[in-house]
Design an enzyme around this catalytic site. Structure first.
Site, mmCIF file in Angstrom:
data_model
loop_
_atom_site.group_PDB
_atom_site.id
_atom_site.type_symbol
_atom_site.label_atom_id
_atom_site.label_comp_id
_atom_site.label_asym_id
_atom_site.label_seq_id
_atom_site.Cartn_x
_atom_site.Cartn_y
_atom_site.Cartn_z
ATOM 1 N N THR A 33 5.390 -24.981 27.604
ATOM 2 C CA THR A 33 5.694 -24.175 28.788
ATOM 3 C C THR A 33 5.825 -25.041 30.030
ATOM 4 O OG1 THR A 33 3.481 -23.649 29.663
ATOM 5 C CG2 THR A 33 4.262 -22.351 27.761
ATOM 6 N N ASP A 57 4.125 -19.487 34.450
ATOM 7 C CA ASP A 57 3.158 -19.850 35.482
ATOM 8 C C ASP A 57 1.837 -19.261 35.013
ATOM 9 O OD1 ASP A 57 1.437 -19.824 37.703
ATOM 10 O OD2 ASP A 57 3.139 -19.871 39.080
ATOM 11 N N ASN A 84 -3.319 -27.068 28.713
ATOM 12 C CA ASN A 84 -3.231 -28.344 29.443
ATOM 13 C C ASN A 84 -2.931 -28.157 30.931
ATOM 14 O OD1 ASN A 84 -2.537 -31.331 29.758
ATOM 15 N ND2 ASN A 84 -0.547 -30.365 30.194
ATOM 16 N N SER A 135 -9.979 -30.763 29.746
ATOM 17 C CA SER A 135 -10.951 -30.731 30.838
ATOM 18 C C SER A 135 -10.885 -32.102 31.486
ATOM 19 C CB SER A 135 -12.342 -30.382 30.313
ATOM 20 O OG SER A 135 -13.264 -30.373 31.379
ATOM 21 N N TYR A 149 -12.185 -28.413 42.088
ATOM 22 C CA TYR A 149 -11.710 -28.925 40.797
ATOM 23 C C TYR A 149 -12.879 -28.945 39.810
ATOM 24 C CZ TYR A 149 -9.482 -31.978 37.343
ATOM 25 O OH TYR A 149 -8.963 -32.513 36.182
ATOM 26 N N LYS A 153 -13.425 -26.911 36.211
ATOM 27 C CA LYS A 153 -13.575 -27.631 34.933
ATOM 28 C C LYS A 153 -14.979 -27.436 34.338
ATOM 29 C CE LYS A 153 -9.342 -29.331 34.632
ATOM 30 N NZ LYS A 153 -8.399 -28.934 33.580
#
Ligand SMILES: NC(=O)c1ccc[n+]([C@@H]2O[C@H](COP(=O)([O-])OP(=O)(O)OC[C@H]3O[C@@H](n4cnc5c(N)ncnc54)[C@H](OP(=O)(O)O)[C@@H]3O)[C@@H](O)[C@H]2O)c1
Length: 208
Positions: A33, A57, A84, A135, A149, A153
Site C-alpha cells: 500500500t 492512508d 510498516n 516498531s 513517537y 511505539k
C-alpha cells in the site's frame, strides 16, 4: 519452498520499499500500500503479475478494513501481514500541536492496531499466518524530543505482546521488529516537526 503472499503497508520508501524489492526479486507475491502510486511506478511496471499496489492512508479505518477484506478475497490466502507505515514526530511535548499529537496516534498506533485487527479473522479462518509490526528500538527506551513517537511505539508493542498470546493457539505468530536508526525518509521527507523547531535538520536525530 512454495511462494508466499505478503500484505505490507507503506511501501513507497524506506524499509517497506526495500522489503518488497527483495520479496519480488525472490518471486514472492506482494500487495503493497502507498498514498501515491507515482512514487513506485517502476516496481509496478517491473512486476505486473506479482505486485499489486493499492492506495491506503492508514488513518482511514474503514478503508483499512475494505483493503484487507478485499485482499484476502482476491488472493484466498495471505501468509504474512506487515504493518510498516509510520513516521517520526520531533519536538518537545509542549511544543507539539493538538493536530500533530492526534495524527501520529491515528497513523502509528490506531492505524497499526486496526490493520492487524482487520487481518486477524482472515488469518484465523485460513488456519494461521504471521503478523510483523515495525516498531523501533524507541519502543522500549525513550529519549527527549520524541515523546509522541515513543508513545505510539510503546503502545503498539503492548498491543502486539497481548495479541500474540491471544492468537498463538490459532497458529498465528506475531513479530515485533525494533530497528535502530536507518537512513530512510523517516528523518527527512516523512518527518513531522514541532512548529517551534523551524531549524530542524534530520541529521540531529541519530537514535531512530
Ligand atoms: N528509519 C528509521 O530510523 C526507523 C527506525 C526504527 C523504526 N522505524 C519504523 O520503520 C517504519 C518505516 O519507516 P521508514 O524508516 O521506512 O520511513 P519512510 O521511508 O518515511 O517510510 C514510511 C512509509 O510509511 C508511509 N506512511 C506514513 N504515513 C502514512 C499514512 N498515514 N498512511 C499510509 N502510509 C503512511 C509512507 O508513505 P508516504 O510515502 O506516502 O509518506 C512511507 O511509505 C515506521 O513504522 C518507522 O517508525 C524506522
Amino acid at each position: 519452498m512454495s511462494k508466499r503472499t505478503w500484505l505490507i503497508t507503506g511501501v513507497s520508501s524506506g524499509f517497506g520499499y526495500e522489503m518488497i524489492k527483495l520479496l519480488l526479486d525472490e518471486g514472492e507475491k506482494v500487495i503493497g500500500t502507498v498514498r501515491n502510486k507515482d512514487k513506485i511506478s517502476g516496481l509496478i511496471e517491473q512486476y505486473p503479475d506479482t505486485f499489486i499496489c493499492e492506495l491506503l492512508d492508514v488513518t482511514d479505518v474503514p478503508a483499512i478494513r475494505k483493503l484487507v477484506d478485499s485482499s484476502f478475497e482476491k488472493f484466498g490466502r495471505i501468509d504474512v501481514i506487515v504493518s510498516n507505515a509510520g513516521y517520526g514526530l520531533f519536538g518537545a511535548a509542549e511544543e507539539l500541536s493538538d493536530e500533530q499529537v492526534d495524527h501520529i496516534i491515528a497513523t502509528n498506533l490506531t492505524g497499526s492496531i486496526q490493520f492487524i485487527r482487520s487481518a486477524l479473522p482472515h488469518l484465523r479462518t485460513q488456519g494461521g499466518g504471521r503478523i510483523i509490526q515495525l516498531s523501533t528500538y524507541g519502543g522500549q527506551v525513550a529519549f527527549p524530543g520524541n515523546s509522541m513517537y515513543h508513545a505510539t511505539k510503546f503502545g503498539i508493542e503492548g498491543f502486539c505482546e497481548s495479541v500474540a498470546q491471544e492468537v498463538a493457539p490459532f497458529n498465528i505468530g506475531v513479530t515485533l521488529v525494533e530497528p535502530g536508526g536507518a537512513r530512510t525518509e523517516f528523518r527527512y521527507g516523512s518527518a513531522q516537526v514541532a512548529k517551534l523547531m523551524p531549524e530542524y535538520d534530520g541529521n540531529q536525530h541519530t537514535v531512530f
